[in-house]
Design a protein around this motif. Structure first.
Motif, PDB file in Angstrom:
ATOM      1  N   ASN A  52      -4.281   0.473  -2.164  1.00 34.10           N
ATOM      2  CA  ASN A  52      -4.091  -0.822  -1.512  1.00 34.10           C
ATOM      3  C   ASN A  52      -3.973  -1.923  -2.549  1.00 34.10           C
ATOM      4  O   ASN A  52      -4.351  -1.757  -3.706  1.00 34.10           O
ATOM      5  CB  ASN A  52      -5.258  -1.128  -0.576  1.00 34.10           C
ATOM      6  CG  ASN A  52      -5.359  -0.181   0.589  1.00 34.10           C
ATOM      7  OD1 ASN A  52      -4.351   0.335   1.083  1.00 34.10           O
ATOM      8  ND2 ASN A  52      -6.577   0.072   1.043  1.00 34.10           N
ATOM      9  N   THR A  53      -3.467  -3.057  -2.116  1.00 33.42           N
ATOM     10  CA  THR A  53      -3.342  -4.240  -2.968  1.00 33.42           C
ATOM     11  C   THR A  53      -2.714  -3.872  -4.315  1.00 33.42           C
ATOM     12  O   THR A  53      -3.244  -4.173  -5.394  1.00 33.42           O
ATOM     13  CB  THR A  53      -4.722  -4.909  -3.179  1.00 33.42           C
ATOM     14  OG1 THR A  53      -5.470  -4.903  -1.978  1.00 33.42           O
ATOM     15  CG2 THR A  53      -4.539  -6.360  -3.636  1.00 33.42           C
ATOM     16  N   VAL A  58      -9.049   0.216 -10.801  1.00 25.88           N
ATOM     17  CA  VAL A  58      -8.630   0.476  -9.418  1.00 25.88           C
ATOM     18  C   VAL A  58      -9.785   0.406  -8.424  1.00 25.88           C
ATOM     19  O   VAL A  58      -9.560   0.537  -7.220  1.00 25.88           O
ATOM     20  CB  VAL A  58      -7.915   1.842  -9.298  1.00 25.88           C
ATOM     21  CG1 VAL A  58      -6.772   1.931 -10.298  1.00 25.88           C
ATOM     22  CG2 VAL A  58      -8.879   3.000  -9.455  1.00 25.88           C
ATOM     23  N   LYS A  59     -10.992   0.207  -8.922  1.00 26.95           N
ATOM     24  CA  LYS A  59     -12.157   0.169  -8.027  1.00 26.95           C
ATOM     25  C   LYS A  59     -11.989  -0.905  -6.968  1.00 26.95           C
ATOM     26  O   LYS A  59     -11.593  -2.038  -7.262  1.00 26.95           O
ATOM     27  CB  LYS A  59     -13.418  -0.125  -8.839  1.00 26.95           C
ATOM     28  CG  LYS A  59     -14.290   1.064  -9.093  1.00 26.95           C
ATOM     29  CD  LYS A  59     -15.496   0.697  -9.957  1.00 26.95           C
ATOM     30  CE  LYS A  59     -15.946   1.907 -10.731  1.00 26.95           C
ATOM     31  NZ  LYS A  59     -17.007   1.599 -11.686  1.00 26.95           N
ATOM     32  N   GLY A  60     -12.287  -0.527  -5.734  1.00 25.54           N
ATOM     33  CA  GLY A  60     -12.165  -1.467  -4.624  1.00 25.54           C
ATOM     34  C   GLY A  60     -10.778  -1.524  -4.025  1.00 25.54           C
ATOM     35  O   GLY A  60     -10.582  -2.114  -2.955  1.00 25.54           O
ATOM     36  N   ARG A  61      -9.787  -0.928  -4.702  1.00 21.27           N
ATOM     37  CA  ARG A  61      -8.404  -0.931  -4.194  1.00 21.27           C
ATOM     38  C   ARG A  61      -7.915   0.471  -3.830  1.00 21.27           C
ATOM     39  O   ARG A  61      -7.126   0.621  -2.902  1.00 21.27           O
ATOM     40  CB  ARG A  61      -7.455  -1.526  -5.232  1.00 21.27           C
ATOM     41  CG  ARG A  61      -7.780  -2.964  -5.623  1.00 21.27           C
ATOM     42  CD  ARG A  61      -6.680  -3.553  -6.485  1.00 21.27           C
ATOM     43  NE  ARG A  61      -6.526  -2.848  -7.760  1.00 21.27           N
ATOM     44  CZ  ARG A  61      -5.397  -2.286  -8.172  1.00 21.27           C
ATOM     45  NH1 ARG A  61      -4.309  -2.346  -7.415  1.00 21.27           N
ATOM     46  NH2 ARG A  61      -5.334  -1.677  -9.351  1.00 21.27           N
ATOM     47  N   PHE A  62      -8.362   1.483  -4.569  1.00 26.18           N
ATOM     48  CA  PHE A  62      -7.904   2.858  -4.360  1.00 26.18           C
ATOM     49  C   PHE A  62      -9.048   3.677  -3.749  1.00 26.18           C
ATOM     50  O   PHE A  62     -10.220   3.449  -4.063  1.00 26.18           O
ATOM     51  CB  PHE A  62      -7.499   3.505  -5.673  1.00 26.18           C
ATOM     52  CG  PHE A  62      -6.223   2.983  -6.281  1.00 26.18           C
ATOM     53  CD1 PHE A  62      -5.602   1.820  -5.827  1.00 26.18           C
ATOM     54  CD2 PHE A  62      -5.628   3.672  -7.335  1.00 26.18           C
ATOM     55  CE1 PHE A  62      -4.443   1.343  -6.405  1.00 26.18           C
ATOM     56  CE2 PHE A  62      -4.454   3.212  -7.912  1.00 26.18           C
ATOM     57  CZ  PHE A  62      -3.871   2.047  -7.455  1.00 26.18           C
ATOM     58  N   THR A  63      -8.677   4.663  -2.939  1.00 28.35           N
ATOM     59  CA  THR A  63      -9.654   5.577  -2.355  1.00 28.35           C
ATOM     60  C   THR A  63      -9.131   7.000  -2.460  1.00 28.35           C
ATOM     61  O   THR A  63      -8.022   7.298  -1.989  1.00 28.35           O
ATOM     62  CB  THR A  63      -9.911   5.242  -0.879  1.00 28.35           C
ATOM     63  OG1 THR A  63     -10.357   3.883  -0.767  1.00 28.35           O
ATOM     64  CG2 THR A  63     -10.980   6.166  -0.303  1.00 28.35           C
ATOM     65  N   SER A  85       0.832  -1.204   0.000  1.00 28.44           N
ATOM     66  CA  SER A  85       0.000   0.000   0.000  1.00 28.44           C
ATOM     67  C   SER A  85       0.864   1.251   0.000  1.00 28.44           C
ATOM     68  O   SER A  85       2.012   1.240   0.468  1.00 28.44           O
ATOM     69  CB  SER A  85      -0.881   0.021   1.254  1.00 28.44           C
ATOM     70  OG  SER A  85      -1.765  -1.076   1.281  1.00 28.44           O
ATOM     71  N   LEU A  86       0.284   2.306  -0.529  1.00 25.70           N
ATOM     72  CA  LEU A  86       0.882   3.635  -0.480  1.00 25.70           C
ATOM     73  C   LEU A  86      -0.233   4.653  -0.334  1.00 25.70           C
ATOM     74  O   LEU A  86      -1.369   4.398  -0.773  1.00 25.70           O
ATOM     75  CB  LEU A  86       1.661   3.952  -1.756  1.00 25.70           C
ATOM     76  CG  LEU A  86       3.036   3.328  -1.973  1.00 25.70           C
ATOM     77  CD1 LEU A  86       3.538   3.670  -3.369  1.00 25.70           C
ATOM     78  CD2 LEU A  86       4.025   3.772  -0.921  1.00 25.70           C
TER      79      LEU A  86
END
Length: 114
Positions: free
Chosen positions: A84-85, A64-69, A17-18
């Motif tokens: 994430n991920t 990136v849906k579900g991994r980035f916010t 993650s970053l």
């Protein structure tokens, strides 16, 4: 003087993650929707995520849906991208942009590799 300064990039292993940050100055940050874009070597720049001026609505690329916010703090004139991920295909230079006024940052490199 308008400035958008990205930070938080680096080298991370797959699955890691970053959190990227983009600090804005020189314009009324809270008035504008903000976006994150990325550009991988040999590819066109693509939209990753976007957020409305009040932070109430967000949109993401399917990849990136579900991994980035994406989020923002208008009191700090900063927009964030939590990733994430992470996958090797997420490797790119990531840029923030103030929409409607077309202000861009200089980018921060994200490399996902073991």
């Amino acid at each position: 003087q308008v400035q958008l300064v990205e930070s938080g990039g680096g080298l991370v292993q797959p699955g890691g993650s970053l959190r990227l940050s983009c600090a804005a100055s020189g314009f009324t940050f809270r008035w504008y929707p903000m976006s994150w874009y990325r550009q991988a070597p040999g590819k066109e720049r693509e939209l990753v995520a976007a957020i409305t001026s009040d932070g109430g609505v967000t949109n993401y690329a399917d990849s990136v849906k579900g991994r980035f916010t994406i989020s923002r703090d208008n009191a700090k004139n900063t927009v964030y991208l939590r990733m994430n991920t992470l996958k090797p295909e997420d490797t790119a230079v990531y840029y923030c942009k103030a929409e409607r006024v077309d202000y861009w940052g200089r980018g921060t490199q994200v490399t996902v590799s073991s």
